[in-house]
Design a protein around this motif. Structure first.
Motif: not given
Length: 219
Positions: A11-16, A90-98
């Motif tokens: 739910v948090v991931v989808e909100s972001v 979310l931590a994995v997605l942030d690292l993926a973007k970086e």
């Protein structure tokens, strides 16, 4: 089924990642998240997550198959380094973007270093349903990639775009043309260009065009 903790995290991931097309639920355990343009991480969660690590894969259009595999492995290792029970997506997605942004920047630097010759390209455009927005986008890209452009419109020959500039800039222009929504389809929905025809592309020593703006000519 996934755990209540996993459902709360999703739910948090989808909100972001709430912009259209960013969050995809493929089935009860599989979720595909777009973290950059044409770039996705697909998570598969088991019933014990977040006490276990998510299985994941990466699909980024601008990366090679090997780069996608390496990035996915780095993300798996990162997820495994987090404490069991912690929210990890979310931590994995942030690292993926970086890491993705760093890879793209490195590729662009290498590309510019080894590929700075000038080119001319002539492209035939099949049609423009939303001509005003289409032409404005072409003008914006011409300026963005420091190119010189001339747009020719003829009843007999159709629509032709001539571009001059550094090879890497022309390649990025064409890449955008094929991967970014630029027109609308018959139902009025945004769509990518799939029908351009490259008539001519060659290295050049002398620039023939003098204007950065797109111009209409009757031939």
């Amino acid at each position: 089924m996934i755990s209540p903790e996993a459902e709360e995290e999703l739910v948090v991931v989808e909100s972001v990642y709430c912009v259209g097309g960013e969050f995809h639920k493929l089935d009860q355990k599989t979720y595909k998240i777009r973290f950059a343009d044409q770039s996705f991480v697909t998570f598969q969660l088991d019933q014990d997550y977040p006490q276990t690590n998510p299985d994941l894969s990466v699909s980024a259009e601008l990366l090679t198959r090997n780069q996608n595999q390496i990035l996915a492995e780095e993300l798996r290792e990162f997820a495994a380094s987090l404490d069991d029970g912690d929210q990890k997506l979310l931590a994995v997605l942030d690292l993926a973007k970086e890491k993705y942004n760093n890879l793209v920047i490195d590729c662009e630097k290498e590309f510019k270093h080894v590929d700075s010759q000038n080119e001319i390209i002539i492209v035939k455009i099949d049609h423009m349903r939303n001509a005003g927005n289409y032409v404005k986008t072409l003008e914006d890209w011409t300026e963005q990639f420091s190119l010189t452009g001339l747009l020719l419109i003829s009843k007999d020959e159709g629509i032709v775009l001539v571009l001059e500039g550094e090879k890497h800039g022309i390649s990025r222009f064409v890449q955008n043309w094929k991967t970014v929504n630029i027109d609308i389809d018959s139902r009025g929905k945004p769509c990518k260009e799939k029908m351009i025809q490259i008539l001519y592309r060659k290295e050049t020593q002398h620039f023939l065009l003098n204007s950065l703006s797109a111009n209409k000519f009757s031939c």
